[in-house]
Design an enzyme around this catalytic site. Sequence first.
Site, mmCIF file in Angstrom:
data_model
loop_
_atom_site.group_PDB
_atom_site.id
_atom_site.type_symbol
_atom_site.label_atom_id
_atom_site.label_comp_id
_atom_site.label_asym_id
_atom_site.label_seq_id
_atom_site.Cartn_x
_atom_site.Cartn_y
_atom_site.Cartn_z
ATOM 1 C CE1 TYR A 17 -20.592 15.060 -10.036
ATOM 2 C CE2 TYR A 17 -20.474 14.883 -7.648
ATOM 3 C CZ TYR A 17 -19.936 14.641 -8.895
ATOM 4 O OH TYR A 17 -18.741 13.968 -9.013
ATOM 5 C CG ASN B 73 -17.460 17.985 -1.527
ATOM 6 O OD1 ASN B 73 -16.514 17.320 -1.968
ATOM 7 N ND2 ASN B 73 -18.681 17.916 -2.029
ATOM 8 C CG ASP C 270 0.842 16.828 4.394
ATOM 9 O OD1 ASP C 270 1.791 16.968 3.584
ATOM 10 O OD2 ASP C 270 0.523 15.726 4.891
ATOM 11 C CG HIS D 122 -17.333 12.814 -0.523
ATOM 12 N ND1 HIS D 122 -16.365 13.518 -1.195
ATOM 13 C CD2 HIS D 122 -16.707 12.193 0.506
ATOM 14 C CE1 HIS D 122 -15.199 13.308 -0.625
ATOM 15 N NE2 HIS D 122 -15.383 12.523 0.421
ATOM 16 C CB SER E 189 -21.876 11.205 -5.380
ATOM 17 O OG SER E 189 -20.451 11.314 -5.276
HETATM 18 C C1 DHK Z 1 -17.462 15.827 -5.726
HETATM 19 C C2 DHK Z 1 -16.582 15.784 -6.754
HETATM 20 O O1 DHK Z 1 -16.310 16.852 -7.491
HETATM 21 C C3 DHK Z 1 -15.942 14.527 -7.154
HETATM 22 O O2 DHK Z 1 -14.618 14.700 -7.631
HETATM 23 C C4 DHK Z 1 -15.943 13.531 -6.015
HETATM 24 C C5 DHK Z 1 -17.671 14.727 -4.800
HETATM 25 C C6 DHK Z 1 -17.323 13.421 -5.404
HETATM 26 C C7 DHK Z 1 -19.085 14.733 -4.252
HETATM 27 O O3 DHK Z 1 -19.816 13.715 -4.385
HETATM 28 O O4 DHK Z 1 -19.441 15.782 -3.685
HETATM 29 O O5 DHK Z 1 -15.555 12.317 -6.493
#
Ligand code: DHK
Length: 145
Positions: A24, A74, A87, A100, A102
């Site tokens: 991240y 996100n 929903d 996301h 990642s």
């Molecule tokens: C962020 C999260 O906390 C994960 O649960 C996801 C996502 C990916 C991200 O890449 O921002 O799988």
Amino acid sequence: MPRCIHVLNGPNLNRLGKREPAIYGRTTLAEVEAMCRAAAGEDEIVFRQTNHEGQLVDWIHEAIDTEAAGIVINPAGLTFRSIPVLDALKMVAVPIIELHISNIHKRDAIYHHSLVSATATAVIAGLGARGYPTAVRAMRELIDG
Ligand code: DHK
């Protein structure tokens, strides 16, 4: 007339900067917020994060009820299993960009199927924290039509 873009974040994103930095990165959520506000220009940003599914649902409702121009979301881990979030997003009539940090498709299989993508105008995954200002800039263009 300034438009308001809601940027909504799900569980564990409050830990950005120290949470699995190899995945991240080291940009904090506060830094991400600043990047979003810088990218928004004269448009307004509502920027929020919660670790609670129901709060995220309530904020999606609030975006609808306050006539947000668009939602960048996100959902984090809720992406893959939250019917309530799905929903709520189905009620959104303005553009939605699913974001996301990642590339979820390069990760473990549990991260490969997003429930919310069915409601998204666009999906951004894998750009790291820069995906947020990219999403805000793209949302502004979508809103401009
Ligand atoms: C962020 C999260 O906390 C994960 O649960 C996801 C996502 C990916 C991200 O890449 O921002 O799988």
